[in-house]
Every structure is written in C-alpha cells, then in structure tokens.
Design a protein around this motif. Structure first.
Motif, mmCIF file in Angstrom:
data_model
loop_
_atom_site.group_PDB
_atom_site.id
_atom_site.type_symbol
_atom_site.label_atom_id
_atom_site.label_comp_id
_atom_site.label_asym_id
_atom_site.label_seq_id
_atom_site.Cartn_x
_atom_site.Cartn_y
_atom_site.Cartn_z
ATOM 1 N N ASP A 131 0.832 -1.202 0.000
ATOM 2 C CA ASP A 131 0.000 0.000 0.000
ATOM 3 C C ASP A 131 0.867 1.254 0.000
ATOM 4 O OD1 ASP A 131 0.876 0.149 2.626
ATOM 5 O OD2 ASP A 131 -1.085 -0.269 3.511
ATOM 6 N N GLU A 132 2.165 1.068 0.271
ATOM 7 C CA GLU A 132 3.186 2.104 0.111
ATOM 8 C C GLU A 132 4.438 1.456 -0.463
ATOM 9 O OE1 GLU A 132 3.354 5.630 3.231
ATOM 10 O OE2 GLU A 132 3.629 3.667 4.175
ATOM 11 N N ILE A 133 5.057 2.118 -1.411
ATOM 12 C CA ILE A 133 6.340 1.677 -1.952
ATOM 13 C C ILE A 133 7.366 2.716 -1.510
ATOM 14 C CG2 ILE A 133 7.639 1.144 -4.045
ATOM 15 C CD1 ILE A 133 4.925 0.534 -5.398
ATOM 16 N N VAL A 134 8.294 2.304 -0.652
ATOM 17 C CA VAL A 134 9.132 3.256 0.076
ATOM 18 C C VAL A 134 10.612 3.025 -0.208
ATOM 19 C CG1 VAL A 134 9.710 4.186 2.348
ATOM 20 C CG2 VAL A 134 7.417 3.257 1.940
ATOM 21 N N ALA A 135 11.323 4.082 -0.579
ATOM 22 C CA ALA A 135 12.780 4.033 -0.692
ATOM 23 C C ALA A 135 13.356 4.177 0.711
ATOM 24 C CB ALA A 135 13.285 5.134 -1.609
ATOM 25 N N THR A 156 10.798 12.773 -3.237
ATOM 26 C CA THR A 156 9.906 11.862 -2.537
ATOM 27 C C THR A 156 10.573 10.520 -2.299
ATOM 28 O OG1 THR A 156 7.717 10.812 -2.565
ATOM 29 C CG2 THR A 156 8.881 10.931 -4.660
ATOM 30 N N VAL A 157 10.153 9.855 -1.243
ATOM 31 C CA VAL A 157 10.607 8.483 -0.999
ATOM 32 C C VAL A 157 9.429 7.521 -0.939
ATOM 33 C CG1 VAL A 157 12.722 9.147 0.190
ATOM 34 C CG2 VAL A 157 10.611 8.844 1.516
ATOM 35 N N ARG A 158 8.229 7.977 -1.337
ATOM 36 C CA ARG A 158 7.035 7.143 -1.229
ATOM 37 C C ARG A 158 6.162 7.259 -2.472
ATOM 38 N NH1 ARG A 158 6.262 5.664 4.180
ATOM 39 N NH2 ARG A 158 7.610 6.846 5.589
ATOM 40 N N HIS A 159 5.654 6.116 -2.885
ATOM 41 C CA HIS A 159 4.605 6.073 -3.903
ATOM 42 C C HIS A 159 3.459 5.227 -3.354
ATOM 43 C CE1 HIS A 159 6.726 8.032 -7.198
ATOM 44 N NE2 HIS A 159 7.822 7.396 -6.791
ATOM 45 N N HIS A 160 2.236 5.624 -3.674
ATOM 46 C CA HIS A 160 1.056 4.946 -3.147
ATOM 47 C C HIS A 160 0.260 4.321 -4.290
ATOM 48 C CE1 HIS A 160 2.038 7.758 0.135
ATOM 49 N NE2 HIS A 160 1.564 6.806 0.909
ATOM 50 N N PRO A 161 0.233 3.008 -4.378
ATOM 51 C CA PRO A 161 -0.620 2.348 -5.373
ATOM 52 C C PRO A 161 -2.093 2.666 -5.123
ATOM 53 C CG PRO A 161 1.016 0.829 -4.498
ATOM 54 C CD PRO A 161 1.051 2.052 -3.628
ATOM 55 N N PRO A 162 -2.938 2.521 -6.142
ATOM 56 C CA PRO A 162 -4.369 2.796 -5.958
ATOM 57 C C PRO A 162 -4.961 1.939 -4.835
ATOM 58 C CG PRO A 162 -3.843 2.556 -8.286
ATOM 59 C CD PRO A 162 -2.615 2.155 -7.532
#
Length: 270
Positions: A131-135, A156-162
């Motif tokens: 639910d979060e893709i985090v570096a 940013t260090v985060r991407h949020h899938p739908p």
C-alpha cells in the motif's frame, strides 16, 4: 513469441488493458509467465538468477518478430528489468517509452518478485501487496539518525498504489497489505531489521526494485502496484532459511488469481 533468457513478453488474455510486469531476474519473470501458461511446469529453475529452458508461446492474436516478440493490443508483458532500483527504473522507463512511441501505452505497471519478509507478519511463502512503496535508505545519516530525501527537501521516498486495486489484489490472492521497502543493500543483521521497522512500522517486506519501477511509472503518469512473495525473513543473513522455490511457486499461484482483478479494475473510475 519466444520467451527468452534475457527478456520475455507474454499476453495473458485478450481484452485486458496493457499491463507491464517488471521483475528483477529471469527466474522471477518465468514464475510470473508460468501463471499465464507461457512456460511448462518442467522448466528447470535451479537457483535465483538461473533461467530454465525457454518454451515457445504464441497465443492467438499475437505475432512474433525476432527474439522477444510483440503482443497484440491488450495483454500483459513480463520483463526481467534487472536488480536494484536504478536498473529497474531505467528498464521500466525504456519499456514505457517504447510503448508510447508505438501508440499502445501501458495502463498499469506491476513490480513483482520475491523479497524478504518482516516477521511474524509476513511469513516465508506468503504474498504481500504494497500500500506504500518506500525508498527506505534514500537519504542521509546524521548525528540524530537517518533523514530521508523527503525530509532533506530533495524529493519523494514514497509512492502509493491505488487503494482499491491494493484491496482487490489482497482479497484475490490472500495477501496482507502494508509498506514494501526498497533497499539498495539487503538487510543482513537484526540491528538493521529493527531500525527499518522503527522507521517504517507498517513495513511487511523489503526488496530492491519497487521504488525504481514506481518512479518510472510516475514519470509516465501510470499507476503502479507491487506484489512480493516472501522467500526469507528480514534479519541475520541465513541462506539455510531461504525458501526461494516456495516463494516462486507462491508468485506463480498468486498471479494466476490476478487476471479477474486486472480485467475488472479501471483506473479511470478512480
């Protein structure tokens, strides 16, 4: 279409919007492809990074040109993008750009493969969906501890899938959802595992490519998803505790259940 050692593409079902699945190494790519019937169960997988025999796969409606082949409009392409966030980002971005130039862009990118699981939440052999893709290690060490690139003001260090897609995928494959950490160095000590969990309390897994794939997807305005099969506990490096064949089997089984989700999900409904 030939599924070869370096790169493979496979169409899963007519009628799907185009989906790009980016794995790290050929054996992960083949595990995903096998879920769609592209490889026989007898294909030899002896170790991570060692690919078995390639099997011809030409479903109706597809064409083959040279080694990697092309798919008809609609379907799923599976690539071995390489290990680590930088190579994963470059390979994914290249594939996304090529698709746009061909007038047949992707509607979803999936980062998939095996990874380490934080115990006891993500047991070996289970699946997790991010639910979060985090570096997790993109930043700076300071006297007060680690500071992320976001805190430093550099990105940013985060991407949020739908959210709805994460929920649908979790329900379909029986996967827990939580943060999946992208690291450039795999965790090998209990101390680092504890530090990562302290900084990221919802973390379920770590791998090496998800954030790179997500960065490429974001640059193209395409939603991203990350699915990981757990091959080992995050913590002290113990090769005897690794269960790579079990994780690859879970990856195949999981992707075999994802087609109805991908068929029904529409990003434009969000």
């Amino acid at each position: 279409m030939e599924l070869q050692a370096g790169e493979g593409r496979v169409i899963a079902a007519a009628g799907l919007g185009r989906v790009l699945v980016a794995t790290a190494v050929p054996v992960e790519r083949d595990a995903v492809a096998r879920a769609f019937g592209a490889l026989s169960p007898e294909s030899d997988e002896t170790a991570l990074g060692v690919v078995g025999r390639a099997h011809p796969f030409r479903p109706s409606g597809t064409t083959a040109h040279g080694g990697s082949g092309t798919t008809a409009h609609g379907g799923i392409d599976v690539i071995a993008a390489g290990v680590g966030p930088a190579l994963a980002a470059a390979s994914t971005a290249s594939a996304l750009t090529a698709a746009v130039l061909q007038g047949d862009p992707y509607g979803l990118v999936v980062s998939a493969g095996i990874g380490g699981g934080f115990q006891p939440e993500a047991s070996v052999g289970s699946l997790v969906v991010a639910d979060e893709i985090v570096a997790a290690d993109l930043g700076a060490e300071t006297d007060d501890g680690f500071v992320s690139v976001t805190e430093l003001g550099f990105g940013t260090v985060r991407h949020h899938p739908p959210e709805d897609l994460v929920r649908l995928v979790g329900d379909a494959v029986g996967a827990r959802s939580g943060a999946v950490l992208t690291v450039s160095t795999v965790t090998g000590t209990a101390e680092r595992a504890r530090a990562l969990r302290e900084r990221h309390p919802t973390a379920l897994a770590e791998a090496m490519e998800g954030f790179g794939v997500a960065e490429a997807a974001a640059a193209h305005g395409v939603p991203v998803l990350e699915v990981r099969a757990i091959s080992n506990p995050v913590g002290p490096r113990d090769r005897a505790a690794w269960r790579i064949p079990d994780a690859l089997a879970a990856l195949t089984e999981g992707f075999g259940k994802l087609l109805p989700v991908l068929e029904s999900w529409n990003r434009h409904d969000q």
